[in-house]
Design an enzyme around this catalytic site. Structure first.
Site, PDB file in Angstrom:
ATOM      1  N   LYS A   9       9.369  37.564 110.910  1.00 47.65           N
ATOM      2  CA  LYS A   9       9.222  36.109 110.800  1.00 47.65           C
ATOM      3  C   LYS A   9      10.611  35.446 110.777  1.00 47.65           C
ATOM      4  O   LYS A   9      11.630  36.128 110.605  1.00 47.65           O
ATOM      5  CB  LYS A   9       8.424  35.787 109.527  1.00 47.65           C
ATOM      6  CG  LYS A   9       7.004  36.405 109.520  1.00 47.65           C
ATOM      7  CD  LYS A   9       6.278  36.073 108.216  1.00 47.65           C
ATOM      8  CE  LYS A   9       4.946  36.798 108.120  1.00 47.65           C
ATOM      9  NZ  LYS A   9       4.226  36.467 106.855  1.00 47.65           N
ATOM     10  N   TYR A  49      -2.661  32.610 113.093  1.00 46.80           N
ATOM     11  CA  TYR A  49      -3.186  32.668 111.720  1.00 46.80           C
ATOM     12  C   TYR A  49      -4.562  32.006 111.592  1.00 46.80           C
ATOM     13  O   TYR A  49      -4.925  31.574 110.502  1.00 46.80           O
ATOM     14  CB  TYR A  49      -2.191  32.015 110.756  1.00 46.80           C
ATOM     15  CG  TYR A  49      -1.051  32.931 110.334  1.00 46.80           C
ATOM     16  CD1 TYR A  49      -1.300  34.198 109.802  1.00 46.80           C
ATOM     17  CD2 TYR A  49       0.273  32.515 110.425  1.00 46.80           C
ATOM     18  CE1 TYR A  49      -0.259  35.032 109.394  1.00 46.80           C
ATOM     19  CE2 TYR A  49       1.321  33.349 110.018  1.00 46.80           C
ATOM     20  CZ  TYR A  49       1.047  34.608 109.504  1.00 46.80           C
ATOM     21  OH  TYR A  49       2.073  35.420 109.084  1.00 46.80           O
ATOM     22  N   ARG A  85       1.257  48.835 107.742  1.00 47.63           N
ATOM     23  CA  ARG A  85       1.032  47.957 106.588  1.00 47.63           C
ATOM     24  C   ARG A  85       1.617  48.573 105.311  1.00 47.63           C
ATOM     25  O   ARG A  85       2.068  47.872 104.418  1.00 47.63           O
ATOM     26  CB  ARG A  85      -0.468  47.705 106.397  1.00 47.63           C
ATOM     27  CG  ARG A  85      -1.157  47.041 107.581  1.00 47.63           C
ATOM     28  CD  ARG A  85      -1.208  45.558 107.476  1.00 47.63           C
ATOM     29  NE  ARG A  85      -1.980  45.073 106.336  1.00 47.63           N
ATOM     30  CZ  ARG A  85      -2.140  43.776 106.065  1.00 47.63           C
ATOM     31  NH1 ARG A  85      -1.569  42.857 106.832  1.00 47.63           N
ATOM     32  NH2 ARG A  85      -2.849  43.390 105.023  1.00 47.63           N
ATOM     33  N   ARG A 102       8.876  44.684 102.214  1.00 48.60           N
ATOM     34  CA  ARG A 102       8.828  43.481 101.366  1.00 48.60           C
ATOM     35  C   ARG A 102       9.318  43.791  99.954  1.00 48.60           C
ATOM     36  O   ARG A 102       9.972  42.955  99.312  1.00 48.60           O
ATOM     37  CB  ARG A 102       7.410  42.915 101.335  1.00 48.60           C
ATOM     38  CG  ARG A 102       7.000  42.224 102.637  1.00 48.60           C
ATOM     39  CD  ARG A 102       5.515  41.902 102.624  1.00 48.60           C
ATOM     40  NE  ARG A 102       5.068  41.174 103.810  1.00 48.60           N
ATOM     41  CZ  ARG A 102       3.800  41.103 104.197  1.00 48.60           C
ATOM     42  NH1 ARG A 102       2.859  41.730 103.495  1.00 48.60           N
ATOM     43  NH2 ARG A 102       3.461  40.420 105.277  1.00 48.60           N
ATOM     44  N   ASN A 112       7.990  36.244 103.225  1.00 46.96           N
ATOM     45  CA  ASN A 112       7.837  37.703 103.088  1.00 46.96           C
ATOM     46  C   ASN A 112       8.236  38.473 104.347  1.00 46.96           C
ATOM     47  O   ASN A 112       7.847  39.619 104.536  1.00 46.96           O
ATOM     48  CB  ASN A 112       6.436  38.067 102.576  1.00 46.96           C
ATOM     49  CG  ASN A 112       5.331  37.652 103.515  1.00 46.96           C
ATOM     50  OD1 ASN A 112       5.581  37.133 104.603  1.00 46.96           O
ATOM     51  ND2 ASN A 112       4.096  37.896 103.125  1.00 46.96           N
ATOM     52  N   HIS A 115       5.227  40.405 109.491  1.00 42.80           N
ATOM     53  CA  HIS A 115       3.775  40.403 109.667  1.00 42.80           C
ATOM     54  C   HIS A 115       3.348  41.707 110.309  1.00 42.80           C
ATOM     55  O   HIS A 115       4.030  42.225 111.188  1.00 42.80           O
ATOM     56  CB  HIS A 115       3.351  39.252 110.597  1.00 42.80           C
ATOM     57  CG  HIS A 115       1.951  39.433 111.133  1.00 42.80           C
ATOM     58  ND1 HIS A 115       0.842  39.080 110.416  1.00 42.80           N
ATOM     59  CD2 HIS A 115       1.503  39.994 112.278  1.00 42.80           C
ATOM     60  CE1 HIS A 115      -0.244  39.402 111.126  1.00 42.80           C
ATOM     61  NE2 HIS A 115       0.138  39.948 112.262  1.00 42.80           N
ATOM     62  N   GLU A 126      -4.078  40.219 118.438  1.00 45.80           N
ATOM     63  CA  GLU A 126      -2.704  39.718 118.293  1.00 45.80           C
ATOM     64  C   GLU A 126      -1.793  40.213 119.421  1.00 45.80           C
ATOM     65  O   GLU A 126      -0.963  39.457 119.922  1.00 45.80           O
ATOM     66  CB  GLU A 126      -2.151  40.101 116.915  1.00 45.80           C
ATOM     67  CG  GLU A 126      -2.858  39.329 115.795  1.00 45.80           C
ATOM     68  CD  GLU A 126      -2.569  39.825 114.390  1.00 45.80           C
ATOM     69  OE1 GLU A 126      -3.115  39.231 113.448  1.00 45.80           O
ATOM     70  OE2 GLU A 126      -1.806  40.808 114.215  1.00 45.80           O
TER      71      GLU A 126
HETATM   72  P1  ATP Z   1       0.684  38.958 107.346  1.00 47.43           P
HETATM   73  O1  ATP Z   1      -0.621  38.539 107.980  1.00 47.43           O
HETATM   74  O2  ATP Z   1       1.779  37.926 107.522  1.00 47.43           O
HETATM   75  O3  ATP Z   1       1.088  40.351 107.743  1.00 47.43           O
HETATM   76  P2  ATP Z   1      -0.709  39.747 105.005  1.00 47.43           P
HETATM   77  O4  ATP Z   1      -1.706  40.302 105.961  1.00 47.43           O
HETATM   78  O5  ATP Z   1      -0.084  40.668 104.019  1.00 47.43           O
HETATM   79  O6  ATP Z   1       0.478  39.040 105.776  1.00 47.43           O
HETATM   80  P3  ATP Z   1      -2.397  37.427 104.754  1.00 47.43           P
HETATM   81  O7  ATP Z   1      -3.433  37.291 103.717  1.00 47.43           O
HETATM   82  O8  ATP Z   1      -2.807  37.711 106.160  1.00 47.43           O
HETATM   83  O9  ATP Z   1      -1.345  38.525 104.231  1.00 47.43           O
HETATM   84  O10 ATP Z   1      -1.518  36.109 104.713  1.00 47.43           O
HETATM   85  C1  ATP Z   1      -0.721  35.764 105.817  1.00 47.43           C
HETATM   86  C2  ATP Z   1       0.563  35.162 105.316  1.00 47.43           C
HETATM   87  O11 ATP Z   1       0.289  33.956 104.631  1.00 47.43           O
HETATM   88  C3  ATP Z   1       1.321  36.013 104.307  1.00 47.43           C
HETATM   89  O12 ATP Z   1       2.138  36.980 104.901  1.00 47.43           O
HETATM   90  C4  ATP Z   1       2.141  34.968 103.578  1.00 47.43           C
HETATM   91  O13 ATP Z   1       3.332  34.672 104.315  1.00 47.43           O
HETATM   92  C5  ATP Z   1       1.248  33.758 103.603  1.00 47.43           C
HETATM   93  N1  ATP Z   1       0.529  33.646 102.331  1.00 47.43           N
HETATM   94  C6  ATP Z   1      -0.473  34.426 101.881  1.00 47.43           C
HETATM   95  N2  ATP Z   1      -0.876  34.045 100.665  1.00 47.43           N
HETATM   96  C7  ATP Z   1      -0.089  32.970 100.332  1.00 47.43           C
HETATM   97  C8  ATP Z   1       0.003  32.109  99.211  1.00 47.43           C
HETATM   98  N3  ATP Z   1      -0.800  32.266  98.168  1.00 47.43           N
HETATM   99  N4  ATP Z   1       0.926  31.134  99.249  1.00 47.43           N
HETATM  100  C9  ATP Z   1       1.745  30.961 100.299  1.00 47.43           C
HETATM  101  N5  ATP Z   1       1.709  31.736 101.395  1.00 47.43           N
HETATM  102  C10 ATP Z   1       0.804  32.732 101.415  1.00 47.43           C
HETATM  103 MG    MG Z   2      -2.548  39.189 107.538  1.00 41.71          MG
END
Ligand code: ATP
Ligand code: MG
Length: 137
Positions: A9, A49, A85, A102, A112, A115, A126
Site C-alpha cells: 500500500k 475493497y 496471509r 505487519r 498496515n 494487502h 483481485e
Molecule cells: P487487506 O484486505 O488489506 O489484506 P485484511 O484482509 O487483513 O487486510 P480486511 O478486513 O480485509 O483486513 O480490511 C481491509 C483493510 O481495511 C485493512 O487492511 C485495513 O487497512 C483497513 N481496516 C480494517 N479494519 C479497520 C478499522 N477498524 N479501521 C480502519 N481501517 C481498517
Molecule cells: Mg482483506
C-alpha cells in the site's frame, strides 16, 4: 500451483519497504509472476475493497489506497494464499505477531502497509482486477 494477489500500500511504498517485503516472499520460496507500480483511482480502490463498502472506514480506506503509488504483485506457490496471509500477519498490527510483516513493520490498522487476498475466490477476482492476462508470467 496457486496464485495470490499481494499489494504494498502507499504507506509501505513511501516508507521504502518494497525490498524488505519482496525479500520475505522470495526467501520463503514463492515465485513472483507479475509486478507493477500503479496509482489507483478512488473508483478502482472502491472496486478492490467492494466487500467492505458498508464499513465506517470504507471511504477513508479507499482515499488512502488511492493516495499514492501501490506495488501490485502476483505470487505463486503451494499454499501461497493462506501462507501469504501468515507472512503478512493480523489486520491490526497491534495484534500481529512479531516476525510477521505487519508485526515487525507497522503500528496502526489504517496504515498496515500490505494487502493479501483472503481466499481462492478473492485471489482470482483481485488478480483479474489488477492485471491483464498478458502481464502474468
Ligand atoms: P487487506 O484486505 O488489506 O489484506 P485484511 O484482509 O487483513 O487486510 P480486511 O478486513 O480485509 O483486513 O480490511 C481491509 C483493510 O481495511 C485493512 O487492511 C485495513 O487497512 C483497513 N481496516 C480494517 N479494519 C479497520 C478499522 N477498524 N479501521 C480502519 N481501517 C481498517
Ligand atoms: Mg482483506
Amino acid at each position: 500451483f496457486e496464485r495470490t494477489f499481494i499489494a504494498i500500500k502507499p504507506d509501505g511504498v513511501q516508507r521504502g519497504l518494497i525490498a524488505e517485503i519482496i525479500s520475505r516472499f522470495e526467501r520463503k520460496g514463492y515465485k513472483l509472476v507479475a509486478i507493477k507500480l500503479v496509482i489507483p483511482t478512488n473508483d478502482f480502490a472502491q472496486k478492490h475493497y467492494h466487500d467492505l463498502k458498508e464499513r465506517p472506514f470504507f471511504s477513508g480506506l479507499c482515499d488512502f489506497l488511492s493516495s499514492g503509488p501501490v506495488l501490485a504483485m502476483v505470487w505463486e506457490g503451494e499454499g501461497v494464499i493462506k501462507y501469504g496471509r501468515k507472512l503478512i500477519g493480523a489486520t491490526d498490527p497491534q495484534k500481529s505477531e512479531p516476525g510477521t510483516i505487519r508485526g515487525d513493520l507497522a503500528v496502526v490498522v489504517g496504515r498496515n502497509i500490505i494487502h493479501g487476498s483472503d481466499g481462492p475466490e478473492t485471489a482470482e477476482e483481485e488478480i483479474s482486477l489488477w492485471f491483464s492476462p498478458n502481464e502474468l508470467i
